[in-house]
Design an enzyme around this catalytic site. Structure first.
Site, PDB file in Angstrom:
ATOM      1  N   TYR A  84       1.765  27.685  19.542  1.00  0.00           N
ATOM      2  CA  TYR A  84       1.055  26.404  19.592  1.00  0.00           C
ATOM      3  C   TYR A  84       1.976  25.267  19.144  1.00  0.00           C
ATOM      4  O   TYR A  84       2.079  24.222  19.813  1.00  0.00           O
ATOM      5  CB  TYR A  84      -0.179  26.502  18.687  1.00  0.00           C
ATOM      6  CG  TYR A  84      -1.022  25.254  18.598  1.00  0.00           C
ATOM      7  CD1 TYR A  84      -1.952  24.948  19.590  1.00  0.00           C
ATOM      8  CD2 TYR A  84      -0.914  24.384  17.508  1.00  0.00           C
ATOM      9  CE1 TYR A  84      -2.744  23.802  19.497  1.00  0.00           C
ATOM     10  CE2 TYR A  84      -1.695  23.254  17.411  1.00  0.00           C
ATOM     11  CZ  TYR A  84      -2.617  22.968  18.401  1.00  0.00           C
ATOM     12  OH  TYR A  84      -3.394  21.834  18.298  1.00  0.00           O
ATOM     13  N   ALA A 119       4.586  24.533  21.715  1.00  0.00           N
ATOM     14  CA  ALA A 119       4.024  23.804  22.859  1.00  0.00           C
ATOM     15  C   ALA A 119       3.826  22.333  22.515  1.00  0.00           C
ATOM     16  O   ALA A 119       4.160  21.433  23.307  1.00  0.00           O
ATOM     17  CB  ALA A 119       2.693  24.437  23.282  1.00  0.00           C
TER      18      ALA A 119
END
Ligand code: NAP
Length: 256
Positions: free
Chosen positions: A163, A166
């Site tokens: 996460y 990203a």
């Protein structure tokens, strides 16, 4: 819901597309942009009835809206979403790639599938979405892209390397597009929320709230509408000379 997705109605004002607008931060952004006079395409994936409620609320307030469904995570996911909005309203002026997921997995236990899904949903979708939407902005002579990153891009997040990677990638993407698209008059910015009170946060809040609040100078979680205000500013005419910014909305959790 009276007019949502019915007929050809060219909106009088500017058009905004918000992904993941069925719930949480995306829903608040859609409502706020509609209140500011944008015709808002409310995108959702699985929460159809929640998205319909957002659209109904916009219509009740006199705004113009449409619903658009789709999975943003795969190759070819964003293009039909953008095409559907542009086909109905003839333009897209503001794009908010907001849809995102968080999966809990420490690195040693992160599967290939989890890594790919988190990257595809949080990062690839912004690439595919922007690539599709930019020609419409250039054609319309106006463009504002406001991507929703996260404080995790800067601080990292244990158990969420995929996460954080990203969301950090999203910042590099935003800065690069800001350079590329500046000459076309399109601004590209990011908003990085801290801990905001949504389903995503609630799913992992058990036993952690005290620690989270202690880390946050304002000593509370943020509200989705507080993120929406920042997005609305960056989408507005008033933000015309701001591009390549990462705007924190985090109660002081990360500064600078
Ligand atoms: P949320 O309440 O879990 O809502 C997520 C939204 O994303 C939903 O509308 C969901 O659609 C959509 N979505 C998820 N996967 C999708 C997919 N594959 N295709 C299409 N849509 C998909 O999350 P949130 O807290 O509002 O987060 C919104 C954004 O803010 C995310 O990018 C998140 O990473 C970021 N953020 C949140 C926080 C926080 O504390 N909440 C902090 C920093 C950053 P459906 O429900 O219709 O399926």
């Amino acid at each position: 819901m009276a007019a949502v997705n019915r007929g050809i109605d060219v909106p009088p004002g500017k058009v905004a597309l918000v992904t993941g607008a069925s719930r949480g931060i995306g829903a608040a952004i859609a409502l706020r942009l509609a209140a500011d006079g944008f015709a808002v395409a409310v995108h959702y994936q699985t929460s159809g009835s929640a998205a319909a409620q957002v659209a109904e609320q916009i219509e009740r307030s006199g705004g113009q809206t449409m619903l658009v469904q789709g999975d943003v995570s795969g190759r070819g996911g964003m293009e039909p979403i953008v095409t559907e909005v542009a086909a109905k309203w003839g333009r897209i002026d503001v794009f908010v790639p907001n849809a995102g997921i968080m999966v809990d997995a420490e690195i040693a236990h992160t599967t290939d599938e989890q890594w790919e899904r988190v990257l595809a949903t949080n990062l690839d979708s912004a690439f595919y979405g922007c690539r599709s939407v930019i020609p419409h902005m250039i054609a319309g002579g106006f463009g504002r892209i406001v991507a929703i990153s996260s404080q995790a891009a800067l601080t990292g997040s244990g158990g969420h390397a995929h996460y954080a990677a990203a969301k950090a990638g999203l910042l590099g993407f935003v800065y690069s597009l800001a350079k590329e698209l500046g000459p076309s008059g399109i601004t590209v910015n990011a908003v990085s929320p801290g801990r905001i009170d949504t389903d995503m946060l609630a799913a992992r809040s058990e036993g952690r709230m005290e620690e989270w609040l202690a880390q946050t100078p304002l000593r509370r979680l943020g509200r989705p509408d507080e993120v929406a205000h920042a997005v609305a500013f960056l989408a507005s005419d008033e933000a015309s000379y701001i591009t390549g910014l990462n705007l924190h909305v985090n109660g002081g959790l990360v500064m600078g």
